[in-house]
Write a protein that holds these residues in place. Structure first.
Motif, PDB file in Angstrom:
ATOM      1  N   MET A  10       0.850  -1.183   0.000  1.00 29.34           N
ATOM      2  CA  MET A  10       0.000   0.000   0.000  1.00 29.34           C
ATOM      3  C   MET A  10       0.889   1.236   0.000  1.00 29.34           C
ATOM      4  SD  MET A  10      -1.217   0.406   3.989  1.00 29.34           S
ATOM      5  CE  MET A  10      -2.169   1.844   3.568  1.00 29.34           C
ATOM      6  N   ASN A  11       0.330   2.356  -0.371  1.00 30.04           N
ATOM      7  CA  ASN A  11       1.038   3.633  -0.332  1.00 30.04           C
ATOM      8  C   ASN A  11       0.600   4.418   0.891  1.00 30.04           C
ATOM      9  OD1 ASN A  11       2.517   3.277  -2.747  1.00 30.04           O
ATOM     10  ND2 ASN A  11       0.753   3.917  -3.970  1.00 30.04           N
ATOM     11  N   LEU A  12       1.567   4.747   1.759  1.00 26.32           N
ATOM     12  CA  LEU A  12       1.314   5.534   2.954  1.00 26.32           C
ATOM     13  C   LEU A  12       1.713   6.985   2.716  1.00 26.32           C
ATOM     14  CD1 LEU A  12       2.468   3.373   6.005  1.00 26.32           C
ATOM     15  CD2 LEU A  12       0.155   4.150   5.491  1.00 26.32           C
ATOM     16  N   ALA A  13       0.923   7.900   3.229  1.00 21.24           N
ATOM     17  CA  ALA A  13       1.199   9.328   3.087  1.00 21.24           C
ATOM     18  C   ALA A  13       1.079   9.995   4.455  1.00 21.24           C
ATOM     19  CB  ALA A  13       0.235   9.967   2.085  1.00 21.24           C
ATOM     20  N   ALA A  14       1.466  11.256   4.526  1.00 21.58           N
ATOM     21  CA  ALA A  14       1.381  12.044   5.758  1.00 21.58           C
ATOM     22  C   ALA A  14       0.194  12.992   5.675  1.00 21.58           C
ATOM     23  CB  ALA A  14       2.668  12.826   5.985  1.00 21.58           C
ATOM     24  N   GLY A  15      -0.497  13.158   6.794  1.00 17.79           N
ATOM     25  CA  GLY A  15      -1.628  14.077   6.847  1.00 17.79           C
ATOM     26  C   GLY A  15      -1.632  14.844   8.154  1.00 17.79           C
ATOM     27  N   PHE A  16      -2.365  15.952   8.191  1.00 21.98           N
ATOM     28  CA  PHE A  16      -2.494  16.718   9.428  1.00 21.98           C
ATOM     29  C   PHE A  16      -3.782  17.526   9.411  1.00 21.98           C
ATOM     30  CE2 PHE A  16      -0.651  19.833   6.606  1.00 21.98           C
ATOM     31  CZ  PHE A  16      -1.145  21.059   7.029  1.00 21.98           C
ATOM     32  N   ASP A  17      -4.250  17.865  10.619  1.00 24.13           N
ATOM     33  CA  ASP A  17      -5.402  18.738  10.781  1.00 24.13           C
ATOM     34  C   ASP A  17      -5.201  19.522  12.077  1.00 24.13           C
ATOM     35  OD1 ASP A  17      -5.976  16.920  12.821  1.00 24.13           O
ATOM     36  OD2 ASP A  17      -7.490  15.862  11.646  1.00 24.13           O
TER      37      ASP A  17
ATOM     38  N   LEU B 116       0.170  22.970  12.740  1.00 23.01           N
ATOM     39  CA  LEU B 116       1.119  22.471  11.751  1.00 23.01           C
ATOM     40  C   LEU B 116       0.871  23.136  10.401  1.00 23.01           C
ATOM     41  CD1 LEU B 116       1.130  18.657  12.627  1.00 23.01           C
ATOM     42  CD2 LEU B 116       2.804  20.404  13.290  1.00 23.01           C
ATOM     43  N   THR B 117       1.957  23.328   9.665  1.00 24.43           N
ATOM     44  CA  THR B 117       1.855  23.953   8.349  1.00 24.43           C
ATOM     45  C   THR B 117       2.144  22.987   7.206  1.00 24.43           C
ATOM     46  OG1 THR B 117       4.172  24.671   8.476  1.00 24.43           O
ATOM     47  CG2 THR B 117       2.483  26.208   9.278  1.00 24.43           C
ATOM     48  N   ARG B 118       2.901  21.934   7.484  1.00 23.56           N
ATOM     49  CA  ARG B 118       3.177  20.932   6.459  1.00 23.56           C
ATOM     50  C   ARG B 118       3.712  19.663   7.116  1.00 23.56           C
ATOM     51  NH1 ARG B 118       9.097  21.435   3.857  1.00 23.56           N
ATOM     52  NH2 ARG B 118      10.177  22.528   5.550  1.00 23.56           N
ATOM     53  N   VAL B 119       3.507  18.541   6.429  1.00 21.78           N
ATOM     54  CA  VAL B 119       4.018  17.245   6.881  1.00 21.78           C
ATOM     55  C   VAL B 119       4.437  16.459   5.649  1.00 21.78           C
ATOM     56  CG1 VAL B 119       2.618  17.115   8.992  1.00 21.78           C
ATOM     57  CG2 VAL B 119       1.696  16.252   6.841  1.00 21.78           C
ATOM     58  N   LEU B 120       5.371  15.534   5.831  1.00 21.24           N
ATOM     59  CA  LEU B 120       5.750  14.627   4.765  1.00 21.24           C
ATOM     60  C   LEU B 120       6.386  13.386   5.358  1.00 21.24           C
ATOM     61  CD1 LEU B 120       9.079  15.561   3.049  1.00 21.24           C
ATOM     62  CD2 LEU B 120       8.158  17.039   4.833  1.00 21.24           C
ATOM     63  N   VAL B 121       6.456  12.341   4.558  1.00 23.97           N
ATOM     64  CA  VAL B 121       6.969  11.064   5.024  1.00 23.97           C
ATOM     65  C   VAL B 121       8.008  10.562   4.023  1.00 23.97           C
ATOM     66  CG1 VAL B 121       5.127   9.767   3.877  1.00 23.97           C
ATOM     67  CG2 VAL B 121       6.326   8.766   5.828  1.00 23.97           C
TER      68      VAL B 121
ATOM     69  N   ASP C 241      12.951  -1.049   5.361  1.00 30.10           N
ATOM     70  CA  ASP C 241      11.880  -1.907   4.873  1.00 30.10           C
ATOM     71  C   ASP C 241      10.644  -1.829   5.757  1.00 30.10           C
ATOM     72  OD1 ASP C 241      13.394  -2.732   2.745  1.00 30.10           O
ATOM     73  OD2 ASP C 241      14.151  -4.540   3.742  1.00 30.10           O
ATOM     74  N   LYS C 242      10.854  -1.616   7.064  1.00 31.22           N
ATOM     75  CA  LYS C 242       9.739  -1.604   7.997  1.00 31.22           C
ATOM     76  C   LYS C 242       9.678  -0.320   8.820  1.00 31.22           C
ATOM     77  CE  LYS C 242       9.886  -6.642   8.516  1.00 31.22           C
ATOM     78  NZ  LYS C 242       9.975  -7.769   9.483  1.00 31.22           N
ATOM     79  N   SER C 243      10.291   0.743   8.319  1.00 38.70           N
ATOM     80  CA  SER C 243      10.305   1.992   9.087  1.00 38.70           C
ATOM     81  C   SER C 243      10.186   3.191   8.158  1.00 38.70           C
ATOM     82  CB  SER C 243      11.574   2.102   9.937  1.00 38.70           C
ATOM     83  OG  SER C 243      12.718   2.079   9.115  1.00 38.70           O
ATOM     84  N   LEU C 244       9.658   4.289   8.731  1.00 38.10           N
ATOM     85  CA  LEU C 244       9.463   5.545   8.008  1.00 38.10           C
ATOM     86  C   LEU C 244       9.972   6.688   8.858  1.00 38.10           C
ATOM     87  CD1 LEU C 244       5.731   5.037   6.935  1.00 38.10           C
ATOM     88  CD2 LEU C 244       7.742   4.592   5.507  1.00 38.10           C
ATOM     89  N   ASP C 245      10.349   7.773   8.204  1.00 38.92           N
ATOM     90  CA  ASP C 245      10.619   9.030   8.886  1.00 38.92           C
ATOM     91  C   ASP C 245       9.472   9.978   8.579  1.00 38.92           C
ATOM     92  OD1 ASP C 245      12.924   8.304  10.146  1.00 38.92           O
ATOM     93  OD2 ASP C 245      14.279   9.235   8.702  1.00 38.92           O
ATOM     94  N   PHE C 246       8.898  10.535   9.635  1.00 34.06           N
ATOM     95  CA  PHE C 246       7.766  11.444   9.513  1.00 34.06           C
ATOM     96  C   PHE C 246       8.235  12.828   9.918  1.00 34.06           C
ATOM     97  CE2 PHE C 246       3.820  13.520  10.510  1.00 34.06           C
ATOM     98  CZ  PHE C 246       2.848  12.900   9.746  1.00 34.06           C
TER      99      PHE C 246
ATOM    100  N   PHE D 193      10.036  12.282  13.416  1.00 34.09           N
ATOM    101  CA  PHE D 193       9.656  11.068  14.123  1.00 34.09           C
ATOM    102  C   PHE D 193      10.101   9.860  13.299  1.00 34.09           C
ATOM    103  CE2 PHE D 193       6.653  14.322  15.360  1.00 34.09           C
ATOM    104  CZ  PHE D 193       6.526  14.161  16.732  1.00 34.09           C
ATOM    105  N   ARG D 194      10.532   8.808  13.980  1.00 28.35           N
ATOM    106  CA  ARG D 194      10.841   7.534  13.321  1.00 28.35           C
ATOM    107  C   ARG D 194       9.736   6.540  13.692  1.00 28.35           C
ATOM    108  NH1 ARG D 194      15.716   5.431  11.952  1.00 28.35           N
ATOM    109  NH2 ARG D 194      15.939   7.470  10.919  1.00 28.35           N
TER     110      ARG D 194
END
Length: 249
Positions: A174-181, A204-209, A214-219, A230-231
């Motif tokens: 799947m494709n994971l993305a970053a979001g905020f509200d 918040l003004t912007r987010v990205l990932v 293989d099993k980790s992301l930086d947010f 964040f890791r």
């Protein structure tokens, strides 16, 4: 461990239904009514005026959605999609199993036929599908001076999921993305279904990932004062499920 938890949960479903079927239906008691006293013509009372007629409300639109949760401990996010695959309603976001009704052999929820904007959607075919998200780990790396890698042209990253044995599917992606509200930041699908809260930071003004392994992301998130990082690990601890297609009248 997770399979036993799911099996025990289904046993509880079946047990609750069996108990409901065995419960006797209460019989209403019959009481003798005393005769009404006679009223002379002089004592008769004129009937009250008929109430004003008001337009009847249109019948509520509701669709019943049921599914068997994948055998994994975690929370459930469930979305409603139209015939074109567009997300029209986030029906559940990071919900626990207890937030659903226990049906005969599955969990049950209801959709009122409205979009996230509280507008009635057109009649037609819709589909409900979602994800069960397990125990993801979030490590707060604090404010950082460096910028995110520039070799990430897209707005999402591809992640391998655990196969759902109830669906007999292969190891899907799947494709994971970053979001905020206004409530904070979160991981979401590329079609905007929120899956996992990362932080409760306001303004918040912007987010990205970005991919970290293989099993980790930086947010990464920015509140105007600098980047916060964040890791997130164990991102493969998710299973997809499909509730099927249904007709909304």
């Amino acid at each position: 461990m997770t399979t036993r938890v799911s099996f025990a949960f289904l046993i509880a479903i079946w047990a609750s239904v069996a108990a409901a079927q065995e419960s006797p239906t209460p019989i209403p008691s019959m009481t003798e009514e005393s005769p009404s006293p006679l009223i002379s013509p002089e004592e008769s009372v004129a009937p009250p005026p008929a109430p004003e007629q008001t337009p009847s409300a249109s019948p509520a639109r509701s669709a019943r959605i049921s599914f068997v949760p994948p055998p994994l401990e975690g929370t459930i996010s469930l979305g409603i999609y139209d015939a074109n695959g567009k997300l029209v309603r986030v029906l559940h976001q990071e919900s626990n199993l207890s937030e659903f009704t226990i049906g005969a052999d599955a969990l049950v929820t209801q959709w009122d036929g409205r979009s996230d904007n509280e507008e009635d959607v057109p009649a037609g075919k819709y589909r409900a599908r979602g994800y069960l998200v397990g125990r993801l780990n979030v490590e707060d790396l604090g404010h950082v001076a460096e910028s995110p890698p520039q070799n990430n042209p897209g707005t999402s990253v591809k992640v391998k999921l655990m196969p759902n044995p109830l669906a007999n599917d292969k190891r899907s992606t799947m494709n994971l993305a970053a979001g905020f509200d206004s409530d904070g930041s979160y991981l979401k699908t590329s079609d905007d279904l929120p899956l996992f809260t990362v932080s409760e930071s306001p303004n918040l003004t912007r987010v990205l990932v970005t991919k970290a392994g293989d099993k980790s992301l930086d947010f990464w998130q920015d509140d105007g004062t600098g980047l916060h990082r964040f890791r997130i690990s164990n991102v493969d601890q998710m299973m997809a499920f499909d509730c099927g297609e249904f007709q909304l009248k």
